[in-house]
Design an enzyme around this catalytic site. Structure first.
Site, PDB file in Angstrom:
ATOM      1  N   HIS A  27      65.635 -27.706  67.221  1.00  0.00           N
ATOM      2  CA  HIS A  27      65.251 -28.347  68.476  1.00  0.00           C
ATOM      3  C   HIS A  27      63.775 -28.696  68.483  1.00  0.00           C
ATOM      4  CE1 HIS A  27      64.634 -24.035  68.846  1.00  0.00           C
ATOM      5  NE2 HIS A  27      63.656 -24.299  69.692  1.00  0.00           N
ATOM      6  N   ALA A  28      63.438 -29.593  69.387  1.00  0.00           N
ATOM      7  CA  ALA A  28      62.041 -29.957  69.577  1.00  0.00           C
ATOM      8  C   ALA A  28      61.833 -30.405  71.007  1.00  0.00           C
ATOM      9  CB  ALA A  28      61.641 -31.077  68.627  1.00  0.00           C
TER      10      ALA A  28
END
Length: 148
Positions: A66-67
């Site tokens: 994720h980011a």
């Protein structure tokens, strides 16, 4: 917003075999092609930056790369199921189910609550089995609709 609205049919992927780099690229491209991400290369770098901080392997054959990125226009999730296990981390962590999260920098508390719900549900064996036995997009959406 309902949980299943964070997905699109273009971001539910079933693959035979990929490397970790191919997997991340394929999922980032799916976000870009769906218009969720404005800059493919920078978003991919943001994902790798997070991976460098610590492995996003969460156990039970699942990874959640994720980011939180300014490249993300709206929150979204991409799902990829592998036919065969993939060695994902440094400690021989085998992965078959991957959920990639794209989160805007200024995301609302509601989005974070929904994403937290995913992590909680992935700890439930019944939910994981539904995902593991999913063979197509319709099976996947039936599983996702069980999230509370």
């Amino acid at each position: 917003m309902k949980f299943e609205q964070l997905f699109s049919r273009n971001r539910v992927l079933f693959e035979y075999e990929l490397t970790k780099h191919e997997l991340i690229k394929k999922m980032c491209v799916a976000f870009f092609e769906d218009g969720i991400v404005s800059n493919l290369e920078q978003f991919e770098l943001d994902i790798y930056k997070r991976e460098e901080e610590y492995s996003t392997y969460v156990g039970h054959g699942i990874a959640i790369p994720h980011a939180i990125s300014k490249q993300v226009k709206e929150a979204g999730i991409c799902f990829l199921k592998l036919e065969h296990n993939l060695s994902y981390g440094e400690r021989e962590e085998d992965v078959r189910l991957v959920f990639m999260l794209a989160i805007p920098e200024n995301s609302s508390e509601n989005h974070l609550r929904i994403l937290s719900s995913l992590a909680k549900n992935l700890m439930k064996e019944d939910f994981r089995k539904l995902l593991e036995y999913s063979n197509d997009i319709d099976d996947f959406y039936r599983a996702i609709k069980t999230i509370q």
